[in-house]
Design a protein around this motif. Sequence first.
Motif, short mmCIF file in Angstrom:
data_model
loop_
_atom_site.label_atom_id
_atom_site.label_comp_id
_atom_site.label_asym_id
_atom_site.label_seq_id
_atom_site.Cartn_x
_atom_site.Cartn_y
_atom_site.Cartn_z
N LEU A 163 9.75 -2.24 -8.30
CA LEU A 163 9.24 -1.05 -7.60
C LEU A 163 7.95 -0.54 -8.22
O LEU A 163 7.03 -0.13 -7.51
CB LEU A 163 10.29 0.06 -7.60
N ALA A 164 7.85 -0.56 -9.55
CA ALA A 164 6.63 -0.09 -10.20
C ALA A 164 5.43 -0.95 -9.79
O ALA A 164 4.32 -0.45 -9.61
CB ALA A 164 6.80 -0.10 -11.71
N ARG A 165 5.66 -2.23 -9.63
CA ARG A 165 4.58 -3.13 -9.17
C ARG A 165 4.10 -2.70 -7.79
O ARG A 165 2.89 -2.69 -7.53
CB ARG A 165 5.10 -4.57 -9.14
N GLN A 166 5.01 -2.34 -6.91
CA GLN A 166 4.61 -1.87 -5.58
C GLN A 166 3.81 -0.57 -5.67
O GLN A 166 2.83 -0.38 -4.96
CB GLN A 166 5.84 -1.66 -4.69
N VAL A 167 4.25 0.32 -6.54
CA VAL A 167 3.56 1.60 -6.72
C VAL A 167 2.19 1.39 -7.35
O VAL A 167 1.18 1.88 -6.87
CB VAL A 167 4.43 2.55 -7.58
N TYR A 168 2.15 0.66 -8.44
CA TYR A 168 0.91 0.50 -9.21
C TYR A 168 -0.08 -0.44 -8.53
O TYR A 168 -1.25 -0.11 -8.39
CB TYR A 168 1.25 -0.01 -10.62
N ASP A 169 0.39 -1.60 -8.10
CA ASP A 169 -0.52 -2.60 -7.53
C ASP A 169 -0.90 -2.31 -6.08
O ASP A 169 -2.00 -2.64 -5.65
CB ASP A 169 0.11 -4.00 -7.60
N LYS A 170 0.01 -1.72 -5.33
CA LYS A 170 -0.21 -1.53 -3.89
C LYS A 170 -0.31 -0.07 -3.48
O LYS A 170 -0.41 0.23 -2.29
CB LYS A 170 0.92 -2.20 -3.10
N ALA A 171 -0.24 0.84 -4.47
CA ALA A 171 -0.30 2.29 -4.21
C ALA A 171 0.74 2.74 -3.19
O ALA A 171 0.53 3.67 -2.43
CB ALA A 171 -1.70 2.71 -3.78
N GLU A 172 1.90 2.08 -3.20
CA GLU A 172 2.97 2.46 -2.29
C GLU A 172 3.60 3.77 -2.78
O GLU A 172 3.74 3.99 -3.97
CB GLU A 172 4.03 1.36 -2.22
N ARG A 173 3.93 4.61 -1.84
CA ARG A 173 4.59 5.89 -2.13
C ARG A 173 5.98 5.87 -1.51
O ARG A 173 6.16 5.42 -0.39
CB ARG A 173 3.80 7.06 -1.54
N PHE A 174 6.94 6.35 -2.28
CA PHE A 174 8.31 6.46 -1.77
C PHE A 174 8.62 7.92 -1.53
O PHE A 174 8.08 8.80 -2.20
CB PHE A 174 9.30 5.87 -2.78
N SER A 175 9.49 8.21 -0.58
CA SER A 175 9.84 9.59 -0.26
C SER A 175 11.32 9.84 -0.49
O SER A 175 12.14 8.92 -0.44
CB SER A 175 9.45 9.90 1.19
N HIS A 176 11.64 11.10 -0.72
CA HIS A 176 13.03 11.52 -0.96
C HIS A 176 13.91 11.10 0.22
O HIS A 176 13.59 11.38 1.37
CB HIS A 176 13.06 13.05 -1.12
#
Length: 153
Positions: A69-82
């Motif tokens: 998940l961190a790779r998605q956030v850091y590399d792809k700037a993906e945001r997850f929501s509550h």
Amino acid sequence: MPDIDDFLRNQERIITTRGWAVTHVLPTDDDPDTTAPFAYTVGLTAHDHPELIIAGLPPLVAHTLLNDLARQVYDKAERFSHGQRISDLIAGYDAVIIDGRPTDDLLPGAAIARYGRLRIRLQQIVWPDQQGRFPWDSGYNFDPHIQPMIAHL
């Protein structure tokens, strides 16, 4: 035995190289039943993302899921929501993202030490039991202490 300075130097090296590090909190021999094992990221706050946290899983599994998940956030700037369901993280099961703040049971000490408690935002990856039920569902098959929550859905 490595000391805290060695730990922090190693963590800094990993964050500099990768963008985040994963830290584990495990029960001790002196206190094996009071702390659920958990793991969390350190480093995402510097890029205006919540740190990710997961509880109750073996360290290798938790580490792998957090890195995915961190790779998605850091590399792809993906945001997850509550409340967001993630279907491609755990084979055969959905996981759910919960937003919240550090708690006594899930305290990301290394992230707080680095950024300060007020700056830390968390997103917990909540996993289901074998029947796909979550801690907030009736009939959830695990003791609540196995997977403490930072908030409720």
